[in-house]
Design a protein around this motif. Structure first.
Motif, PDB file in Angstrom:
ATOM      1  N   ASP A  87     -25.231 -36.482  37.520  1.00 17.90           N
ATOM      2  CA  ASP A  87     -23.992 -35.987  38.117  1.00 17.90           C
ATOM      3  C   ASP A  87     -24.157 -34.575  38.671  1.00 17.90           C
ATOM      4  O   ASP A  87     -23.549 -34.227  39.676  1.00 17.90           O
ATOM      5  CB  ASP A  87     -22.858 -36.030  37.096  1.00 17.90           C
ATOM      6  CG  ASP A  87     -21.505 -35.785  37.733  1.00 17.90           C
ATOM      7  OD1 ASP A  87     -21.244 -36.361  38.805  1.00 17.90           O
ATOM      8  OD2 ASP A  87     -20.722 -35.013  37.164  1.00 17.90           O
ATOM      9  N   ASP A  88     -24.994 -33.758  38.039  1.00 16.96           N
ATOM     10  CA  ASP A  88     -25.231 -32.400  38.532  1.00 16.96           C
ATOM     11  C   ASP A  88     -25.839 -32.424  39.927  1.00 16.96           C
ATOM     12  O   ASP A  88     -25.545 -31.565  40.757  1.00 16.96           O
ATOM     13  CB  ASP A  88     -26.156 -31.631  37.584  1.00 16.96           C
ATOM     14  CG  ASP A  88     -25.545 -31.440  36.210  1.00 16.96           C
ATOM     15  OD1 ASP A  88     -24.299 -31.485  36.101  1.00 16.96           O
ATOM     16  OD2 ASP A  88     -26.312 -31.262  35.243  1.00 16.96           O
ATOM     17  N   ASP A  96     -22.182 -21.269  43.781  1.00 18.38           N
ATOM     18  CA  ASP A  96     -22.556 -22.574  44.319  1.00 18.38           C
ATOM     19  C   ASP A  96     -22.515 -22.570  45.839  1.00 18.38           C
ATOM     20  O   ASP A  96     -23.329 -23.210  46.492  1.00 18.38           O
ATOM     21  CB  ASP A  96     -21.629 -23.670  43.795  1.00 18.38           C
ATOM     22  CG  ASP A  96     -21.851 -23.965  42.329  1.00 18.38           C
ATOM     23  OD1 ASP A  96     -22.908 -23.573  41.804  1.00 18.38           O
ATOM     24  OD2 ASP A  96     -20.960 -24.562  41.708  1.00 18.38           O
ATOM     25  N   ARG A 121     -22.992 -33.168  42.306  1.00 24.45           N
ATOM     26  CA  ARG A 121     -22.070 -32.029  42.379  1.00 24.45           C
ATOM     27  C   ARG A 121     -22.693 -30.809  43.047  1.00 24.45           C
ATOM     28  O   ARG A 121     -21.993 -29.986  43.603  1.00 24.45           O
ATOM     29  CB  ARG A 121     -21.566 -31.673  40.996  1.00 24.45           C
ATOM     30  CG  ARG A 121     -20.671 -32.736  40.419  1.00 24.45           C
ATOM     31  CD  ARG A 121     -20.128 -32.321  39.064  1.00 24.45           C
ATOM     32  NE  ARG A 121     -19.339 -33.383  38.498  1.00 24.45           N
ATOM     33  CZ  ARG A 121     -18.068 -33.615  38.803  1.00 24.45           C
ATOM     34  NH1 ARG A 121     -17.459 -32.861  39.656  1.00 24.45           N
ATOM     35  NH2 ARG A 121     -17.420 -34.612  38.238  1.00 24.45           N
ATOM     36  N   HIS A 122     -24.003 -30.677  43.007  1.00 21.95           N
ATOM     37  CA  HIS A 122     -24.636 -29.515  43.608  1.00 21.95           C
ATOM     38  C   HIS A 122     -24.891 -29.694  45.098  1.00 21.95           C
ATOM     39  O   HIS A 122     -24.649 -28.787  45.891  1.00 21.95           O
ATOM     40  CB  HIS A 122     -25.947 -29.179  42.906  1.00 21.95           C
ATOM     41  CG  HIS A 122     -26.612 -27.959  43.453  1.00 21.95           C
ATOM     42  ND1 HIS A 122     -26.129 -26.692  43.229  1.00 21.95           N
ATOM     43  CD2 HIS A 122     -27.689 -27.812  44.254  1.00 21.95           C
ATOM     44  CE1 HIS A 122     -26.888 -25.817  43.858  1.00 21.95           C
ATOM     45  NE2 HIS A 122     -27.847 -26.476  44.477  1.00 21.95           N
ATOM     46  N   GLY A 180     -30.675 -31.174  33.803  1.00 21.35           N
ATOM     47  CA  GLY A 180     -29.255 -31.502  33.718  1.00 21.35           C
ATOM     48  C   GLY A 180     -29.021 -32.999  33.679  1.00 21.35           C
ATOM     49  O   GLY A 180     -29.739 -33.740  33.013  1.00 21.35           O
ATOM     50  N   LYS A 181     -27.995 -33.425  34.422  1.00 22.55           N
ATOM     51  CA  LYS A 181     -27.622 -34.833  34.488  1.00 22.55           C
ATOM     52  C   LYS A 181     -27.671 -35.281  35.946  1.00 22.55           C
ATOM     53  O   LYS A 181     -27.713 -34.461  36.858  1.00 22.55           O
ATOM     54  CB  LYS A 181     -26.193 -35.034  33.967  1.00 22.55           C
ATOM     55  CG  LYS A 181     -25.944 -34.528  32.576  1.00 22.55           C
ATOM     56  CD  LYS A 181     -24.513 -34.797  32.164  1.00 22.55           C
ATOM     57  CE  LYS A 181     -23.573 -33.959  33.016  1.00 22.55           C
ATOM     58  NZ  LYS A 181     -22.196 -33.961  32.566  1.00 22.55           N
ATOM     59  N   SER A 218     -18.082 -26.186  47.090  1.00 23.19           N
ATOM     60  CA  SER A 218     -17.633 -25.702  45.792  1.00 23.19           C
ATOM     61  C   SER A 218     -16.770 -24.470  45.949  1.00 23.19           C
ATOM     62  O   SER A 218     -17.001 -23.647  46.829  1.00 23.19           O
ATOM     63  CB  SER A 218     -18.854 -25.372  44.930  1.00 23.19           C
ATOM     64  OG  SER A 218     -18.455 -24.782  43.727  1.00 23.19           O
TER      65      SER A 218
END
Length: 127
Positions: free
Chosen positions: A45-46, A60, A49-50, A42-43, A55
């Motif tokens: 940022d993932d 999540d 965010r994870h 992914g990125k 979430s």
């Protein structure tokens, strides 16, 4: 228990500084484009965010609940939310600190962080 409410070594102020630093790092990484850089499948940022926030997505919640119990309070969606949260923490935290002491105040901060995270996760799993 009188003290300087603006002292850098004050544990309450260190919590506030940690909030500001993490928010600033996230903003800077976004501005320079690092959040969009590839990371694994992914990125970058993932990763943020994870592992950091709570979430509203039930999948999540189940997959990252253990890390987000202690990290989600450091994630803020915008500058206004950050400033309101931190000003309330500073104002009420120093009042509480003067009554029960800094160690108990910091302990209460993290205990209620975990309690609120659990309530959030349970609510999203149920509803």
């Amino acid at each position: 228990m009188k003290g300087n409410h603006f002292a850098i070594k004050d544990k309450l102020n260190l919590l506030i500084i940690a909030h500001l630093l993490l928010y600033s790092v996230y903003l800077v990484l976004g501005w320079i484009g690092t959040l969009e850089a590839p990371f694994g499948e992914g990125k970058v940022d993932d990763l943020f965010r994870h592992f950091l926030p709570l979430s509203a997505n039930a999948d999540d919640v189940v997959s990252n609940w253990s890390t987000s119990l202690l990290t989600y309070q450091f994630i803020h969606s915008n500058l206004a939310e950050l400033l309101i949260s931190l000003s309330m923490l500073w104002f009420f935290g120093h009042i509480l600190k003067s009554r029960i002491g800094v160690a108990k105040m910091v302990l209460l901060y993290f205990v209620f962080t975990v309690i609120s995270a659990l309530m959030f996760n349970i609510a999203h799993l149920i509803f």
